[in-house]
Design an enzyme around this catalytic site. Structure first.
Site, PDB file in Angstrom:
ATOM      1  N   TRP A   1     -11.226   3.929 -12.103  1.00 16.71           N
ATOM      2  CA  TRP A   1     -12.299   4.480 -11.260  1.00 16.71           C
ATOM      3  C   TRP A   1     -12.874   5.758 -11.850  1.00 16.71           C
ATOM      4  O   TRP A   1     -13.919   6.213 -11.434  1.00 16.71           O
ATOM      5  CB  TRP A   1     -11.820   4.705  -9.826  1.00 16.71           C
ATOM      6  CG  TRP A   1     -10.572   5.526  -9.702  1.00 16.71           C
ATOM      7  CD1 TRP A   1     -10.479   6.881  -9.617  1.00 16.71           C
ATOM      8  CD2 TRP A   1      -9.243   5.035  -9.632  1.00 16.71           C
ATOM      9  NE1 TRP A   1      -9.177   7.264  -9.511  1.00 16.71           N
ATOM     10  CE2 TRP A   1      -8.375   6.147  -9.514  1.00 16.71           C
ATOM     11  CE3 TRP A   1      -8.683   3.741  -9.657  1.00 16.71           C
ATOM     12  CZ2 TRP A   1      -7.007   6.023  -9.421  1.00 16.71           C
ATOM     13  CZ3 TRP A   1      -7.306   3.625  -9.573  1.00 16.71           C
ATOM     14  CH2 TRP A   1      -6.482   4.754  -9.450  1.00 16.71           C
TER      15      TRP A   1
ATOM     16  N   PHE B   1      -7.362   6.200 -15.305  1.00 19.89           N
ATOM     17  CA  PHE B   1      -7.743   5.476 -14.090  1.00 19.89           C
ATOM     18  C   PHE B   1      -9.093   4.795 -14.272  1.00 19.89           C
ATOM     19  O   PHE B   1     -10.067   5.422 -14.703  1.00 19.89           O
ATOM     20  CB  PHE B   1      -7.795   6.428 -12.890  1.00 19.89           C
ATOM     21  CG  PHE B   1      -6.455   6.977 -12.508  1.00 19.89           C
ATOM     22  CD1 PHE B   1      -5.549   6.197 -11.816  1.00 19.89           C
ATOM     23  CD2 PHE B   1      -6.095   8.268 -12.854  1.00 19.89           C
ATOM     24  CE1 PHE B   1      -4.300   6.694 -11.465  1.00 19.89           C
ATOM     25  CE2 PHE B   1      -4.856   8.777 -12.507  1.00 19.89           C
ATOM     26  CZ  PHE B   1      -3.958   7.988 -11.809  1.00 19.89           C
TER      27      PHE B   1
ATOM     28  N   LYS C   1       6.222   2.221  -5.733  1.00 22.54           N
ATOM     29  CA  LYS C   1       6.343   1.008  -6.552  1.00 22.54           C
ATOM     30  C   LYS C   1       6.713   1.346  -7.999  1.00 22.54           C
ATOM     31  O   LYS C   1       7.672   0.808  -8.555  1.00 22.54           O
ATOM     32  CB  LYS C   1       5.032   0.221  -6.487  1.00 22.54           C
ATOM     33  CG  LYS C   1       4.702  -0.275  -5.087  1.00 22.54           C
ATOM     34  CD  LYS C   1       3.351  -0.966  -5.014  1.00 22.54           C
ATOM     35  CE  LYS C   1       2.159  -0.032  -5.127  1.00 22.54           C
ATOM     36  NZ  LYS C   1       2.028   0.880  -3.970  1.00 22.54           N
ATOM     37  N   THR C   2       5.952   2.246  -8.595  1.00 29.47           N
ATOM     38  CA  THR C   2       6.229   2.653  -9.970  1.00 29.47           C
ATOM     39  C   THR C   2       7.548   3.406 -10.046  1.00 29.47           C
ATOM     40  O   THR C   2       8.333   3.218 -10.984  1.00 29.47           O
ATOM     41  CB  THR C   2       5.075   3.507 -10.514  1.00 29.47           C
ATOM     42  OG1 THR C   2       3.888   2.697 -10.554  1.00 29.47           O
ATOM     43  CG2 THR C   2       5.361   4.035 -11.909  1.00 29.47           C
ATOM     44  N   THR C   3       7.821   4.237  -9.055  1.00 31.79           N
ATOM     45  CA  THR C   3       9.072   4.987  -9.015  1.00 31.79           C
ATOM     46  C   THR C   3      10.267   4.040  -8.997  1.00 31.79           C
ATOM     47  O   THR C   3      11.261   4.251  -9.714  1.00 31.79           O
ATOM     48  CB  THR C   3       9.104   5.912  -7.786  1.00 31.79           C
ATOM     49  OG1 THR C   3       7.957   6.769  -7.821  1.00 31.79           O
ATOM     50  CG2 THR C   3      10.366   6.746  -7.747  1.00 31.79           C
TER      51      THR C   3
ATOM     52  N   ASN D   1       0.799  -1.224   0.000  1.00 27.70           N
ATOM     53  CA  ASN D   1       0.000   0.000   0.000  1.00 27.70           C
ATOM     54  C   ASN D   1       0.832   1.273   0.000  1.00 27.70           C
ATOM     55  O   ASN D   1       0.288   2.368  -0.106  1.00 27.70           O
ATOM     56  CB  ASN D   1      -0.938   0.015   1.213  1.00 27.70           C
ATOM     57  CG  ASN D   1      -2.010  -1.051   1.113  1.00 27.70           C
ATOM     58  OD1 ASN D   1      -2.401  -1.442   0.019  1.00 27.70           O
ATOM     59  ND2 ASN D   1      -2.477  -1.534   2.245  1.00 27.70           N
TER      60      ASN D   1
ATOM     61  N   GLU E   1       1.301  -1.562 -12.697  1.00 25.21           N
ATOM     62  CA  GLU E   1      -0.085  -1.601 -12.202  1.00 25.21           C
ATOM     63  C   GLU E   1      -0.900  -2.744 -12.811  1.00 25.21           C
ATOM     64  O   GLU E   1      -2.137  -2.695 -12.823  1.00 25.21           O
ATOM     65  CB  GLU E   1      -0.805  -0.263 -12.451  1.00 25.21           C
ATOM     66  CG  GLU E   1      -0.042   0.957 -11.981  1.00 25.21           C
ATOM     67  CD  GLU E   1      -0.078   1.185 -10.478  1.00 25.21           C
ATOM     68  OE1 GLU E   1      -0.555   0.295  -9.752  1.00 25.21           O
ATOM     69  OE2 GLU E   1       0.385   2.249 -10.040  1.00 25.21           O
TER      70      GLU E   1
ATOM     71  N   LYS F   1       3.802   4.173  -1.066  1.00 21.60           N
ATOM     72  CA  LYS F   1       4.222   4.920  -2.248  1.00 21.60           C
ATOM     73  C   LYS F   1       5.580   4.415  -2.728  1.00 21.60           C
ATOM     74  O   LYS F   1       6.425   4.056  -1.919  1.00 21.60           O
ATOM     75  CB  LYS F   1       4.318   6.398  -1.871  1.00 21.60           C
ATOM     76  CG  LYS F   1       4.915   7.308  -2.917  1.00 21.60           C
ATOM     77  CD  LYS F   1       4.935   8.740  -2.412  1.00 21.60           C
ATOM     78  CE  LYS F   1       5.821   9.649  -3.227  1.00 21.60           C
ATOM     79  NZ  LYS F   1       5.783   9.443  -4.662  1.00 21.60           N
TER      80      LYS F   1
ATOM     81  N   ARG G   1      18.369   2.442 -14.945  1.00 24.59           N
ATOM     82  CA  ARG G   1      19.599   1.662 -14.790  1.00 24.59           C
ATOM     83  C   ARG G   1      19.831   0.781 -16.017  1.00 24.59           C
ATOM     84  O   ARG G   1      20.956   0.703 -16.541  1.00 24.59           O
ATOM     85  CB  ARG G   1      19.488   0.802 -13.529  1.00 24.59           C
ATOM     86  CG  ARG G   1      20.679  -0.094 -13.281  1.00 24.59           C
ATOM     87  CD  ARG G   1      20.504  -0.839 -11.972  1.00 24.59           C
ATOM     88  NE  ARG G   1      20.674   0.067 -10.849  1.00 24.59           N
ATOM     89  CZ  ARG G   1      20.349  -0.229  -9.589  1.00 24.59           C
ATOM     90  NH1 ARG G   1      19.815  -1.398  -9.300  1.00 24.59           N
ATOM     91  NH2 ARG G   1      20.554   0.642  -8.636  1.00 24.59           N
TER      92      ARG G   1
END
Length: 199
Positions: A96, A94, A43-45, A39, A131, A41, A53
């Site tokens: 949603w 998104f 993951k994508t970063t 949950n 995602e 912040k 890299r």
């Protein structure tokens, strides 16, 4: 030598011995499956950091964005001109916001076809399925289809899967699983997402 320095040196010698043993035991070379979930912040970063890299060494990378693709993405903007990078975006934004299962499923299937091409290309060193966990959760993609594509990818190819609530079969397949844990998030205190920091 002081007693403190002596204890420190002994501790570091023990640590070095332990690390050296682990390095010596790591003899297999192949692509990996990494799952960045949880949950919190980042993951994508983290995935984009690995893309950077990969590109830095001149390898090819492909990114498939299943949710955030219509949103601004600083990393994507910065790396877009690199000939070794291909980015494929699910063209709905998104889920949603769209609230349309049929069109979201069609958009997901279309961008999944791009993912399958990347996952079958031995020239692509890294594939990011950003995602994708939501696509499985919402039933837009079947886990068996994803599992088969991951299992049959080229041996040297690494894949990063990102998103909350990663499917247990992905977790079982993964070589590395990192769970981002939220301790505090600025958004929950009413702070807007910040350009150049959050996206």
């Amino acid at each position: 030598m002081t007693d403190r320095q002596s204890r420190h040196r002994n501790a570091m010698r023990n640590l070095k011995s332990h690390v050296d043993e682990k390095v010596a035991a790591a003899t297999e070379q192949r692509g990996l499956l990494l799952v960045f979930t949880g949950n919190g912040k980042g993951k994508t970063t983290a995935a984009w950091g690995t893309v950077t890299r990969t590109l830095g060494y001149g390898y090819r990378a492909g990114v498939v964005q299943f949710i955030k693709g219509m949103w601004e993405c600083g990393e994507r903007e910065r790396l877009a001109d690199d000939a070794n990078l291909s980015v494929h975006i699910m063209a709905t934004g998104f889920t949603w916001e769209t609230q349309n299962r049929e069109s979201d499923t069609q958009a997901c299937q279309a961008v999944w076809a791009d993912a399958e091409r990347l996952l079958s290309d031995p020239e692509v060193y890294l594939v990011v399925l950003d995602e994708i966990t939501y696509m499985l959760k919402f039933g837009y993609l079947d886990i068996a289809t994803v599992r088969e594509a991951l299992a049959n990818r080229p041996a040297e190819q690494t894949v990063i899967v990102t998103g909350r609530n990663a499917h247990r079969e992905l977790l079982d397949m993964a070589d590395t699983v990192t769970e981002m844990q939220e301790v505090r998030h600025a958004f929950n205190a009413g702070l807007q997402a910040r350009r150049g920091i959050d996206y």
